[in-house]
Design a protein around this motif. Structure first.
Motif, PDB file in Angstrom:
ATOM      1  N   GLY A 166      90.616  55.001   4.692  1.00  0.00           N
ATOM      2  CA  GLY A 166      92.077  54.433   4.394  1.00  0.00           C
ATOM      3  C   GLY A 166      92.142  54.082   3.148  1.00  0.00           C
ATOM      4  O   GLY A 166      93.269  54.359   2.708  1.00  0.00           O
ATOM      5  N   GLU A 167      91.101  53.335   2.502  1.00  0.00           N
ATOM      6  CA  GLU A 167      91.404  52.606   1.295  1.00  0.00           C
ATOM      7  C   GLU A 167      91.505  54.023   0.166  1.00  0.00           C
ATOM      8  O   GLU A 167      92.069  53.988  -0.672  1.00  0.00           O
ATOM      9  CB  GLU A 167      90.076  52.010   1.104  1.00  0.00           C
ATOM     10  CG  GLU A 167      89.960  50.624   1.785  1.00  0.00           C
ATOM     11  CD  GLU A 167      91.542  49.754   1.700  1.00  0.00           C
ATOM     12  OE1 GLU A 167      91.944  49.651   0.512  1.00  0.00           O
ATOM     13  OE2 GLU A 167      91.911  49.176   2.795  1.00  0.00           O
ATOM     14  N   VAL A 168      90.502  54.940   0.480  1.00  0.00           N
ATOM     15  CA  VAL A 168      90.347  56.095  -0.517  1.00  0.00           C
ATOM     16  C   VAL A 168      91.714  56.826  -0.500  1.00  0.00           C
ATOM     17  O   VAL A 168      92.188  57.219  -1.277  1.00  0.00           O
ATOM     18  CB  VAL A 168      89.205  57.212   0.005  1.00  0.00           C
ATOM     19  CG1 VAL A 168      89.311  58.305  -0.768  1.00  0.00           C
ATOM     20  CG2 VAL A 168      87.827  56.322  -0.383  1.00  0.00           C
ATOM     21  N   ALA A 169      91.926  57.150   0.752  1.00  0.00           N
ATOM     22  CA  ALA A 169      93.620  57.637   0.972  1.00  0.00           C
ATOM     23  C   ALA A 169      94.682  57.213   0.211  1.00  0.00           C
ATOM     24  O   ALA A 169      95.621  57.685  -0.386  1.00  0.00           O
ATOM     25  CB  ALA A 169      93.756  58.136   2.383  1.00  0.00           C
ATOM     26  N   LYS A 170      94.427  55.928   0.291  1.00  0.00           N
ATOM     27  CA  LYS A 170      95.610  55.009  -0.191  1.00  0.00           C
ATOM     28  C   LYS A 170      95.540  55.406  -1.744  1.00  0.00           C
ATOM     29  O   LYS A 170      96.725  55.504  -2.357  1.00  0.00           O
ATOM     30  CB  LYS A 170      95.234  53.604   0.078  1.00  0.00           C
ATOM     31  CG  LYS A 170      96.537  52.695   0.140  1.00  0.00           C
ATOM     32  CD  LYS A 170      96.384  51.268   0.441  1.00  0.00           C
ATOM     33  CE  LYS A 170      95.871  50.815   1.905  1.00  0.00           C
ATOM     34  NZ  LYS A 170      95.455  49.502   2.263  1.00  0.00           N
ATOM     35  N   LYS A 171      94.424  55.332  -2.387  1.00  0.00           N
ATOM     36  CA  LYS A 171      94.416  55.410  -3.882  1.00  0.00           C
ATOM     37  C   LYS A 171      94.719  56.901  -4.226  1.00  0.00           C
ATOM     38  O   LYS A 171      95.576  57.098  -5.211  1.00  0.00           O
ATOM     39  CB  LYS A 171      93.066  55.039  -4.376  1.00  0.00           C
ATOM     40  CG  LYS A 171      92.745  53.452  -4.377  1.00  0.00           C
ATOM     41  CD  LYS A 171      91.356  53.391  -4.782  1.00  0.00           C
ATOM     42  CE  LYS A 171      91.362  51.758  -4.733  1.00  0.00           C
ATOM     43  NZ  LYS A 171      89.962  51.295  -5.113  1.00  0.00           N
ATOM     44  N   VAL A 172      94.313  57.873  -3.355  1.00  0.00           N
ATOM     45  CA  VAL A 172      94.705  59.195  -3.632  1.00  0.00           C
ATOM     46  C   VAL A 172      96.228  59.347  -3.620  1.00  0.00           C
ATOM     47  O   VAL A 172      96.693  60.124  -4.456  1.00  0.00           O
ATOM     48  CB  VAL A 172      93.895  60.371  -2.494  1.00  0.00           C
ATOM     49  CG1 VAL A 172      94.666  61.611  -2.634  1.00  0.00           C
ATOM     50  CG2 VAL A 172      92.344  60.209  -2.793  1.00  0.00           C
ATOM     51  N   VAL A 225      95.029  58.073   7.601  1.00  0.00           N
ATOM     52  CA  VAL A 225      95.649  58.585   6.371  1.00  0.00           C
ATOM     53  C   VAL A 225      96.935  58.590   6.305  1.00  0.00           C
ATOM     54  O   VAL A 225      97.611  58.062   5.051  1.00  0.00           O
ATOM     55  CB  VAL A 225      94.975  60.250   6.203  1.00  0.00           C
ATOM     56  CG1 VAL A 225      95.453  60.871   4.931  1.00  0.00           C
ATOM     57  CG2 VAL A 225      93.496  60.330   6.063  1.00  0.00           C
ATOM     58  N   LYS A 226      97.530  58.759   7.368  1.00  0.00           N
ATOM     59  CA  LYS A 226      99.091  58.763   7.530  1.00  0.00           C
ATOM     60  C   LYS A 226      99.435  57.485   7.141  1.00  0.00           C
ATOM     61  O   LYS A 226     100.338  57.452   6.100  1.00  0.00           O
ATOM     62  CB  LYS A 226      99.621  59.306   8.933  1.00  0.00           C
ATOM     63  CG  LYS A 226     101.000  59.387   8.957  1.00  0.00           C
ATOM     64  CD  LYS A 226     101.091  59.864  10.436  1.00  0.00           C
ATOM     65  CE  LYS A 226     102.518  60.612  10.604  1.00  0.00           C
ATOM     66  NZ  LYS A 226     102.691  60.959  12.106  1.00  0.00           N
ATOM     67  N   LEU A 264     101.650  55.896   3.841  1.00  0.00           N
ATOM     68  CA  LEU A 264     102.794  55.010   3.816  1.00  0.00           C
ATOM     69  C   LEU A 264     102.798  53.933   3.226  1.00  0.00           C
ATOM     70  O   LEU A 264     103.766  53.428   2.443  1.00  0.00           O
ATOM     71  CB  LEU A 264     102.860  54.722   5.524  1.00  0.00           C
ATOM     72  CG  LEU A 264     103.654  55.730   6.518  1.00  0.00           C
ATOM     73  CD1 LEU A 264     103.578  55.220   7.921  1.00  0.00           C
ATOM     74  CD2 LEU A 264     105.202  55.726   5.990  1.00  0.00           C
ATOM     75  N   GLU A 265     101.675  53.195   2.998  1.00  0.00           N
ATOM     76  CA  GLU A 265     101.516  51.894   2.403  1.00  0.00           C
ATOM     77  C   GLU A 265     101.701  52.136   0.974  1.00  0.00           C
ATOM     78  O   GLU A 265     101.995  51.301   0.245  1.00  0.00           O
ATOM     79  CB  GLU A 265     100.132  51.373   2.768  1.00  0.00           C
ATOM     80  CG  GLU A 265     100.133  50.601   4.121  1.00  0.00           C
ATOM     81  CD  GLU A 265      98.764  50.180   4.698  1.00  0.00           C
ATOM     82  OE1 GLU A 265      98.089  49.890   3.685  1.00  0.00           O
ATOM     83  OE2 GLU A 265      98.821  50.007   5.808  1.00  0.00           O
ATOM     84  N   SER A 268      96.951  62.325  -6.040  1.00  0.00           N
ATOM     85  CA  SER A 268      95.775  63.540  -5.930  1.00  0.00           C
ATOM     86  C   SER A 268      95.901  64.278  -4.601  1.00  0.00           C
ATOM     87  O   SER A 268      96.701  63.933  -3.918  1.00  0.00           O
ATOM     88  CB  SER A 268      94.543  62.984  -6.259  1.00  0.00           C
ATOM     89  OG  SER A 268      93.522  63.767  -6.551  1.00  0.00           O
ATOM     90  N   GLN A 269      94.838  64.885  -4.399  1.00  0.00           N
ATOM     91  CA  GLN A 269      94.662  65.630  -3.185  1.00  0.00           C
ATOM     92  C   GLN A 269      93.442  65.361  -2.452  1.00  0.00           C
ATOM     93  O   GLN A 269      92.429  65.351  -3.050  1.00  0.00           O
ATOM     94  CB  GLN A 269      94.656  67.270  -3.464  1.00  0.00           C
ATOM     95  CG  GLN A 269      95.390  68.098  -2.503  1.00  0.00           C
ATOM     96  CD  GLN A 269      94.995  69.589  -3.129  1.00  0.00           C
ATOM     97  OE1 GLN A 269      94.855  69.870  -4.545  1.00  0.00           O
ATOM     98  NE2 GLN A 269      95.262  70.402  -2.173  1.00  0.00           N
ATOM     99  N   ILE A 270      93.415  65.357  -0.892  1.00  0.00           N
ATOM    100  CA  ILE A 270      92.280  64.926  -0.311  1.00  0.00           C
ATOM    101  C   ILE A 270      92.049  65.823   0.768  1.00  0.00           C
ATOM    102  O   ILE A 270      93.218  66.221   1.184  1.00  0.00           O
ATOM    103  CB  ILE A 270      92.240  63.321   0.087  1.00  0.00           C
ATOM    104  CG1 ILE A 270      91.044  63.061   0.869  1.00  0.00           C
ATOM    105  CG2 ILE A 270      93.515  63.131   1.100  1.00  0.00           C
ATOM    106  CD1 ILE A 270      90.674  61.713   1.197  1.00  0.00           C
ATOM    107  N   LYS A 271      91.142  66.295   1.237  1.00  0.00           N
ATOM    108  CA  LYS A 271      90.808  67.118   2.361  1.00  0.00           C
ATOM    109  C   LYS A 271      89.547  66.538   3.202  1.00  0.00           C
ATOM    110  O   LYS A 271      88.645  65.992   2.464  1.00  0.00           O
ATOM    111  CB  LYS A 271      90.090  68.311   1.756  1.00  0.00           C
ATOM    112  CG  LYS A 271      91.361  69.188   1.205  1.00  0.00           C
ATOM    113  CD  LYS A 271      91.036  70.753   0.902  1.00  0.00           C
ATOM    114  CE  LYS A 271      92.262  71.419   0.613  1.00  0.00           C
ATOM    115  NZ  LYS A 271      92.140  72.795   0.399  1.00  0.00           N
TER     116      LYS A 271
END
Lengths: 222, 415
Positions: B231-237, B261-262, B266-267, B242-245
């Motif tokens: 969750g925290e990584v996705a927020k920064k991505v 991740v969604k 949003l946040e 950037s792009q996350i998989k």
């Protein structure tokens, strides 16, 4: 709406979590039945989630083939592999042997799936060698300790190393077997237990955070 | 009249023959009774075992005991257990001193009823008896005793565990209710500080980030911790655009990760950048998963790879391939025998509890950060216990205080 979105899931997590926790201290049959019921529910949820997973797999690879994405040829193998296993499985009713004869599914499992799995596992041996090489490049004090411990262990596992130890350090009265035994049963176990104690306490606190709704990132924020 | 008498004699003969065949093998004429034989419900169990006790030393060390049981459903006597007297001493029953008091020179047998005659209802009567043999010859037999099996409502033997849990729960609530807005010191965790660097690198290079949550199920604590970090990584991505998989092994984890991740997108104010295929299912087979993710890493050459969660043999397969691509690798797992592989193949590694603390460390939520105090308190309790317990056991062993040693060892044992 807020009740359904926020409070209801939290209440469910709390009740189910507390009951599971209590079941560890309650040996009664009701408690055992409750845990079994929860396990059954988990399996049912998993079965439905697996369908979602399969759908995700197909959509993702179909998209790659359609867009001619880099490496799209590999995506074809996903479908080929899937049907190669599923069609014989349907034909043989999921059995690998019928009347002592290997079915198409059994053949695929033995000569394709098992062989490929074993190959992947065998690759690990090569990676261990390259990792060991990297570990032996001493860049810090900790790396030196790691190197010394690993070197002694390797030395003790080969006859040549044992002979070398005996000829050089045999006068000390400490055989390499004793040194290895000490390394494995004292410093290695001490380090491992330290990590395990930290993990156990961390796991309890994480579980409490989830049960009592302190950690609720999985639900999102309002 | 004569016919009736003959019939009665025949019936009596068959009844006697039936009784003789149902009796334990080897029984001949009347033999002495085993004194003090008792049967009770086995305490602290689900209600499927009996506890038989009787004084030892009545017939010598070479005596072999056979235990028989009978239920209404089973009918005759069922051979339940056979053992030498020395193998069933009362002190061998695996219960702590506060839940079980073995008498010296006593035999005790835990008889699992379910395994012998199938599951019985709580409150069912079970008839048991023991017979003593020497050189396969019956030398004594107890009277048949009837006992009821009952399900118990509390594992008194786990009282030590419950007390420790209660202390941790009280400390947990105290810490959370005293959560401070600012000023709580948390040790620096290099692996988590490097997340920004990894995502920044990925943005600059225009290459994706791979987040590998391992092969744990959603009930695994490390997988739960991994979703918090995701969750925290996705927020920064999302913030860096950037792009996350996120390739998944478990479809349930995938479903949860999708939501996480969604929510992060949003946040971060970037819901438009979120795509459903950021999280995708790969395989529910360990090596197929490893092969597939290795292939993706080799082809796409990501700028950063996160290995967070539960890993087994695939840990090195993944981390070593990632290492050859030159990606920044940050790993974290609570599987202690996989940690060495991550240490050697990754740039940063979170060890066990650091993985659990990562969510609090990254989010800086006061309540979550305060809960970390409880982990420290728990470790302090363990350290003090180990030190004091170690000294007591050492002193007890030196002075031959066996009781003290047993008490200390039992206190820290899991039942």
């Amino acid at each position: 709406m807020k009740f359904i979105k926020n409070y209801l899931p939290l209440a469910m997590v709390m009740v189910v979590g507390l009951l599971m926790l209590a079941s560890y201290y309650i040996p009664h049959k009701h408690s055992v039945d409750y845990v079994e019921l929860m396990n059954k529910w988990e399996n049912i949820v998993f079965a439905f989630a697996f369908l979602l997973g399969l759908l995700s797999l197909f959509v993702s690879h179909y998209g790659k083939i359609r867009r001619r994405h880099d490496g799209w040829g590999y995506s074809i193998f996903v479908f080929v592999g899937f049907f190669i296993m599923v069609i014989p499985a349907l034909m043989s009713g999921g059995k690998q042997m019928i009347d002592g004869q290997v079915t198409g599914l059994g053949w695929s499992f033995r000569y394709v799936y098992n062989a490929l799995s074993a190959t992947m596992f065998a690759v690990l041996a090569f990676y261990i060698v390259s990792t060991a090489y990297r570990s032996f490049r001493i860049k810090s004090g900790q790396a030196l300790v790691l190197f010394i411990a690993a070197f002694i262990l390797i030395l003790g596992k080969v006859p040549l190393g044992q002979m070398a130890w005996e000829s050089v350090l045999g006068w000390t009265g400490y055989g390499i077997d004793r040194v290895i035994e000490w390394i494995m049963s004292v410093p290695a176990v001490a380090g491992k237990r330290g990590i395990m104690i930290g993990i156990a306490i961390g796991a309890i606190v994480t579980a409490l955070k989830i049960i009592f709704g302190i950690e609720r990132q999985y639900m999102g924020k309002d | 009249m004569a016919k009736t008498k003959t019939l009665a004699v025949l019936i009596a003969f068959f009844l006697a023959a039936g009784a003789a065949s149902a009796a334990p093998a080897g029984k001949t004429a009347s033999v002495p009774a085993i004194a003090g034989f008792t049967a009770d419900d086995m305490p602290y169990d689900a209600g499927n075992a009996l506890l038989l006790r009787w004084p030892d030393g009545q017939y010598g060390a070479d005596t072999v005991y056979r235990v028989f049981l009978s239920t209404a459903a089973a009918g005759g006597w069922v051979h339940a257990d056979e053992f030498k007297a020395a193998d069933r001493e009362a002190k061998a029953i695996p219960l702590p001193f506060w839940a079980w008091e073995p008498l010296p020179g006593e035999l005790a047998v835990k008889l699992e009823i379910g395994a012998l005659v199938g599951e019985l209802k709580s409150g069912s009567d079970v008839k048991v008896k023991a017979a003593a043999y020497r050189n396969d010859k019956l030398i004594a037999e107890s009277l048949a005793v009837t006992a009821q099996i009952r399900g118990n409502w509390f594992r008194l033997d786990r009282l030590n565990n419950l007390i420790l849990l209660t202390v941790i729960v009280i400390a947990f609530f105290w810490a959370v209710s005293h959560a401070k807005r600012k000023g709580l010191f948390i040790r620096r965790i290099a692996g988590l500080d490097a997340i920004d660097e990894a995502i920044g690198r990925s943005t600059e290079m225009g290459k994706p980030i791979f987040y590998v949550p391992g092969i744990g199920q959603m009930s695994t604590i490390s997988t739960i911790a991994s979703t918090f970090i995701l969750g925290e990584v996705a927020k920064k991505v999302a913030a860096y655009d950037s792009q996350i998989k996120v390739p998944h092994y478990d479809p349930v984890v995938m479903t949860v990760a999708k939501e996480v991740v969604k929510q992060s997108y949003l946040e971060a104010g970037r819901p438009d950048s979120y795509r459903e295929d950021l999280n995708f299912f790969v395989s529910h087979d360990q090596f197929s998963y490893a092969a597939s993710v290795d292939g993706m890493i080799s082809r796409e050459k990501p700028a950063a790879i996160f290995f967070m969660g539960y890993f087994m043999a695939e840990s090195l397969l993944l981390a070593e391939v990632g290492s050859t691509t030159g990606a920044i690798q940050i790993a974290g797992t609570d599987v202690e025998h996989q940690l060495p592989f991550f240490f050697t193949a990754c740039d940063y590694t979170l060890i066990g509890e650091e993985l659990y603390a990562a969510g609090a460390y990254l989010s800086k939520e006061p309540m979550l950060v305060s809960a970390l105090k409880v982990q420290d308190l728990g470790k302090l309790v363990v350290m003090v216990s180990v030190a004091v317990g170690g000294v007591l056991v050492a002193v007890g062993a030196k002075m031959n205080w066996d009781n003290l040693v047993q008490v200390v060892l039992t206190l820290f044992k899991a039942y």
